[in-house]
Design a protein around this motif. Structure first.
Motif, PDB file in Angstrom:
ATOM      1  N   ALA A   1      73.079 -18.571  31.725  1.00 30.83           N
ATOM      2  CA  ALA A   1      74.298 -19.032  31.749  1.00 30.83           C
ATOM      3  C   ALA A   1      74.175 -20.282  32.858  1.00 30.83           C
ATOM      4  O   ALA A   1      74.810 -21.377  32.525  1.00 30.83           O
ATOM      5  CB  ALA A   1      75.343 -18.053  32.219  1.00 30.83           C
ATOM      6  N   LEU A   2      73.659 -20.010  33.880  1.00 26.96           N
ATOM      7  CA  LEU A   2      73.350 -21.092  34.832  1.00 26.96           C
ATOM      8  C   LEU A   2      72.672 -22.484  34.296  1.00 26.96           C
ATOM      9  O   LEU A   2      73.051 -23.574  34.624  1.00 26.96           O
ATOM     10  CB  LEU A   2      72.688 -20.665  36.130  1.00 26.96           C
ATOM     11  CG  LEU A   2      72.480 -21.768  37.166  1.00 26.96           C
ATOM     12  CD1 LEU A   2      73.854 -22.229  37.808  1.00 26.96           C
ATOM     13  CD2 LEU A   2      71.651 -21.118  38.340  1.00 26.96           C
ATOM     14  N   SER A   3      71.720 -22.134  33.517  1.00 20.46           N
ATOM     15  CA  SER A   3      70.873 -23.303  32.762  1.00 20.46           C
ATOM     16  C   SER A   3      71.631 -24.044  31.837  1.00 20.46           C
ATOM     17  O   SER A   3      71.612 -25.115  31.589  1.00 20.46           O
ATOM     18  CB  SER A   3      69.611 -22.690  32.204  1.00 20.46           C
ATOM     19  OG  SER A   3      68.821 -21.877  33.302  1.00 20.46           O
TER      20      SER A   3
ATOM     21  N   SER B   1      60.040 -24.133  33.653  1.00 16.45           N
ATOM     22  CA  SER B   1      59.936 -24.982  34.747  1.00 16.45           C
ATOM     23  C   SER B   1      60.684 -26.341  34.581  1.00 16.45           C
ATOM     24  O   SER B   1      61.110 -26.932  35.377  1.00 16.45           O
ATOM     25  CB  SER B   1      58.513 -25.440  34.728  1.00 16.45           C
ATOM     26  OG  SER B   1      57.799 -24.168  34.947  1.00 16.45           O
ATOM     27  N   VAL B   2      61.006 -26.593  33.234  1.00 14.33           N
ATOM     28  CA  VAL B   2      61.693 -27.859  32.818  1.00 14.33           C
ATOM     29  C   VAL B   2      63.151 -27.589  33.126  1.00 14.33           C
ATOM     30  O   VAL B   2      63.767 -27.309  32.016  1.00 14.33           O
ATOM     31  CB  VAL B   2      61.330 -28.646  31.378  1.00 14.33           C
ATOM     32  CG1 VAL B   2      62.123 -29.953  31.410  1.00 14.33           C
ATOM     33  CG2 VAL B   2      59.900 -28.638  31.568  1.00 14.33           C
ATOM     34  N   TYR B   3      63.805 -27.759  34.243  1.00 15.15           N
ATOM     35  CA  TYR B   3      64.964 -27.139  34.521  1.00 15.15           C
ATOM     36  C   TYR B   3      65.878 -28.133  35.451  1.00 15.15           C
ATOM     37  O   TYR B   3      65.481 -28.381  36.560  1.00 15.15           O
ATOM     38  CB  TYR B   3      64.770 -25.700  35.185  1.00 15.15           C
ATOM     39  CG  TYR B   3      66.337 -25.105  35.717  1.00 15.15           C
ATOM     40  CD1 TYR B   3      67.170 -24.802  34.593  1.00 15.15           C
ATOM     41  CD2 TYR B   3      66.517 -25.010  37.092  1.00 15.15           C
ATOM     42  CE1 TYR B   3      68.461 -24.280  35.061  1.00 15.15           C
ATOM     43  CE2 TYR B   3      67.849 -24.502  37.507  1.00 15.15           C
ATOM     44  CZ  TYR B   3      68.689 -24.166  36.360  1.00 15.15           C
ATOM     45  OH  TYR B   3      69.948 -23.500  36.938  1.00 15.15           O
ATOM     46  N   GLY B   4      66.848 -28.681  34.625  1.00  6.24           N
ATOM     47  CA  GLY B   4      67.899 -29.569  35.578  1.00  6.24           C
ATOM     48  C   GLY B   4      68.867 -28.693  36.621  1.00  6.24           C
ATOM     49  O   GLY B   4      69.411 -27.949  35.842  1.00  6.24           O
ATOM     50  N   THR B   5      69.057 -29.274  37.479  1.00  5.44           N
ATOM     51  CA  THR B   5      70.052 -28.476  38.451  1.00  5.44           C
ATOM     52  C   THR B   5      70.743 -29.685  38.961  1.00  5.44           C
ATOM     53  O   THR B   5      70.460 -31.003  39.045  1.00  5.44           O
ATOM     54  CB  THR B   5      69.352 -27.711  39.701  1.00  5.44           C
ATOM     55  OG1 THR B   5      68.652 -28.515  40.217  1.00  5.44           O
ATOM     56  CG2 THR B   5      68.303 -26.660  39.133  1.00  5.44           C
TER      57      THR B   5
ATOM     58  N   LEU C   1      69.970 -22.766  44.213  1.00  5.72           N
ATOM     59  CA  LEU C   1      68.535 -23.014  44.561  1.00  5.72           C
ATOM     60  C   LEU C   1      67.829 -21.793  44.574  1.00  5.72           C
ATOM     61  O   LEU C   1      66.686 -21.499  44.010  1.00  5.72           O
ATOM     62  CB  LEU C   1      68.381 -24.058  45.485  1.00  5.72           C
ATOM     63  CG  LEU C   1      66.781 -24.146  45.867  1.00  5.72           C
ATOM     64  CD1 LEU C   1      66.240 -24.945  44.608  1.00  5.72           C
ATOM     65  CD2 LEU C   1      66.776 -25.159  47.007  1.00  5.72           C
ATOM     66  N   PHE C   2      68.240 -20.845  45.602  1.00  4.77           N
ATOM     67  CA  PHE C   2      67.816 -19.769  45.889  1.00  4.77           C
ATOM     68  C   PHE C   2      67.744 -18.742  44.655  1.00  4.77           C
ATOM     69  O   PHE C   2      66.833 -18.280  44.317  1.00  4.77           O
ATOM     70  CB  PHE C   2      68.443 -18.942  46.902  1.00  4.77           C
ATOM     71  CG  PHE C   2      68.006 -17.494  47.323  1.00  4.77           C
ATOM     72  CD1 PHE C   2      66.797 -17.604  48.424  1.00  4.77           C
ATOM     73  CD2 PHE C   2      68.615 -16.388  46.818  1.00  4.77           C
ATOM     74  CE1 PHE C   2      66.196 -16.225  48.690  1.00  4.77           C
ATOM     75  CE2 PHE C   2      67.964 -15.169  47.225  1.00  4.77           C
ATOM     76  CZ  PHE C   2      66.838 -15.067  47.974  1.00  4.77           C
ATOM     77  N   TYR C   3      68.932 -18.584  44.073  1.00  2.28           N
ATOM     78  CA  TYR C   3      68.779 -17.733  42.576  1.00  2.28           C
ATOM     79  C   TYR C   3      67.987 -18.396  41.647  1.00  2.28           C
ATOM     80  O   TYR C   3      67.414 -17.488  40.878  1.00  2.28           O
ATOM     81  CB  TYR C   3      70.383 -17.619  42.237  1.00  2.28           C
ATOM     82  CG  TYR C   3      70.560 -16.726  41.041  1.00  2.28           C
ATOM     83  CD1 TYR C   3      70.400 -15.319  41.082  1.00  2.28           C
ATOM     84  CD2 TYR C   3      70.485 -17.478  39.640  1.00  2.28           C
ATOM     85  CE1 TYR C   3      70.859 -14.630  39.898  1.00  2.28           C
ATOM     86  CE2 TYR C   3      70.637 -16.732  38.547  1.00  2.28           C
ATOM     87  CZ  TYR C   3      70.703 -15.428  38.757  1.00  2.28           C
ATOM     88  OH  TYR C   3      70.787 -14.574  37.507  1.00  2.28           O
ATOM     89  N   SER C   4      68.055 -19.716  41.540  1.00  5.16           N
ATOM     90  CA  SER C   4      67.090 -20.144  40.514  1.00  5.16           C
ATOM     91  C   SER C   4      65.672 -19.904  40.817  1.00  5.16           C
ATOM     92  O   SER C   4      64.914 -19.748  39.891  1.00  5.16           O
ATOM     93  CB  SER C   4      67.436 -21.698  40.230  1.00  5.16           C
ATOM     94  OG  SER C   4      68.746 -21.993  40.247  1.00  5.16           O
TER      95      SER C   4
END
Length: 515
Positions: free
Chosen positions: A79-81, A233-237, A259-262
């Motif tokens: 969901a976050l992604s 690994s290819v993850y935009g935040t 960041l911690f959860y990711s």
């Protein structure tokens, strides 16, 4: 030189009955001139491949609590992604690059230039990794010896580099020099013992690589695991200063929490993906080859890889998530200690930095030991469908009897494959540098992202090679477990191969006592 296309361990060569004709051999699988005397086995010693629930575990979900926790965190990460990627695309994150109509993309985020670069680096990494594996198969003994010497030389170089007065002058630098000196001295002393084990390690490595070439599904599993881990690994935040902050809250507290959860979710999920692949290979082609024989004999299950994956991703997923969570927690602790050490160094607190450095090293050692221990536990899970704690207990019994043998064997194989991964990574980083130099993406107009992109390319190449190597290492460990628990299986199915192993490793004739 052995023919790469020949079935060195198939029905025509390794597998035969004891009273059958002695098959021909070709180098480097030379038949021992004076085969060692060892215990012989008759048909009455034969065991069913399914004995003890092997390959046919009970239809129950093991460690269900950890299975539920893993699924919940994975859903949250998905969901976050989705939210992050939606915001990233909304601000034009995919503009620019080849075919982008002259657009150069956002100056602070990923664009098509980098997408093409990552795809090309990945392809180059896979190609170079395959070439290195072919070289290792052709010159196994020589490359294994060379990499062992290089490993010792690398340890000595790091030791000299960290001596007081040459690089570090602070307290934690002195502590690092002492630690590396001990490691270098141990590696030099251990060289002669390791060198005597090269014949066994090289033989098992050749066997596993030949098995892999007859089971393409092994590489499919490795590629699939690599793709899934790369996708994570290819993850935009959200980051302060990113255009996405115009439509999304980017407070420091939110960024820290996300960041911690990711990081936690990425580490745990990545661990599970890799360990499911390990269990699939151990319980599929490798385990079935050892207990059923090659596919030509007609005894191996029709779809061993698919069956093993079904068990690993359903009934045993909770057990794999359990073991992976332990490593994830240790890795998070290590990252926090690393951050504390860096902060102490920046603030000029050498004592705190030294303490954090020692604590980080201690946790890293525990993490490495747990990861190594878990590899054999997952093999037990893959073969027998055991819960994690039961598999850990049986793995402890195996290590208590054969731990040093397994460690030396895996160290030789791992060192050989690791040096290849470094070579692949360096070549990929060179390719990335040349790509940036000739394409001139806008986000790197002043060269500020050259170092990060080159480093990321190195990591991609390194990971490509390590993923393929992990498939080979899984086979070596699986065969070692089979030799420890059921040596009579290989002695009856492939007596010439068993004779070669017994010549290099006489303890193989003594199975690990059952507890």
């Amino acid at each position: 030189m052995a023919n790469w296309d020949g079935d060195q361990w198939g029905a025509q060569r390794g597998y035969q009955t004891i009273t059958g004709p002695n098959p021909g051999y070709s180098q480097p699988y030379a038949e021992p001139i004076n085969p060692p005397a060892y215990q012989t086995y008759d048909q009455g010693d034969a065991k069913s491949p399914y004995e003890g629930g092997r390959f046919q575990p009970k239809k129950r979900v093991n460690d269900p609590v950890f299975l539920v926790l893993f699924i919940l965190q994975l859903l949250g990460y998905a969901a976050l992604s989705g939210i992050a990627i939606h915001g990233w695309i909304k601000v034009g994150g995919l503009s620019g690059g080849i075919g982008g109509g002259g657009e150069t993309g956002s100056s602070v985020t990923l664009n098509w230039h980098t997408v093409y670069l990552l795809l090309l680096v990945t392809a180059a990494g896979l190609l170079l990794s395959a070439v290195y594996l072919m070289l290792v198969r052709a010159f196994t003994h020589a490359i294994m010896h060379i990499t062992l010497v290089l490993a010792i030389a690398a340890n000595m170089y790091v030791t000299v580099h960290n001596l007081p007065g040459t690089h570090f002058t602070c307290m934690h630098g002195i502590a690092a020099a002492i630690i590396f000196t001990v490691i270098a001295a141990f590696s030099v002393l251990a060289y002669f013992g390791f060198r005597s084990r090269i014949p066994l390690a090289s033989l098992l490595l050749q066997v596993v690589m030949d098995i892999s070439k007859h089971h393409p599904s092994i590489y499919f599993v490795a590629f699939s695991a690599l793709f899934l881990q790369a996708a994570l690994s290819v993850y935009g935040t959200w980051t302060p200063g990113n255009p996405g902050c115009g439509t999304t809250s980017c407070s420091s507290g939110k960024v820290a929490g996300l960041l911690f959860y990711s990081v936690f979710s990425y580490l745990w999920t990545s661990q599970v993906i890799g360990n499911v692949a390990l269990a699939t290979l151990a319980g599929g082609p490798y385990g079935c080859w050892y207990y059923f024989g090659p596919r030509d004999l007609g005894q191996m299950p029709k779809h061993p890889t698919l069956s093993a994956f079904a068990r690993a991703s359903t009934l045993s997923l909770g057990s794999i998530a359990f073991g992976s969570l332990i490593v994830t927690i240790l890795e998070l602790i290590r990252l926090l200690l690393n951050a504390a050490r860096n902060n102490a160094s920046q603030e000029g607190s050498p004592i705190e930095a030294c303490l954090a450095c020692c604590a980080e090293l201690f946790v890293s050692c525990i993490e490495a030991l747990v990861q190594y221990f878990n590899r054999y536990a997952y093999i037990e899970i893959a073969l027998y469908g055991k819960p994690y704690l039961k598999a850990a207990k049986d793995t402890y019994n195996l290590f208590r009897d054969r731990g040093i043998d397994a460690l030396v064997n895996d160290s030789l194989v791992g060192t050989t494959l690791m040096f290849g991964a470094y070579i692949v990574g360096l070549l990929c980083s060179l390719f990335a540098y040349l790509y940036l130099k000739f394409t001139h993406p806008s986000y790197n107009a002043q060269g500020q992202y050259t170092a990060p992109v080159v480093l990321f390319a190195f990591l991609i190449g390194l990971q490509c090679s390590l993923t393929l190597s992990s498939a080979i290492e899984a086979g070596v460990s699986t065969i070692f477990v089979g030799l420890g628990q059921d040596p009579q299986v290989l002695a009856m199915r492939a007596p010439p191969l068993f004779a070669m192993i017994a010549e290099r490793y006489p303890r193989v004739v003594q199975g690990v006592p059952r507890v």
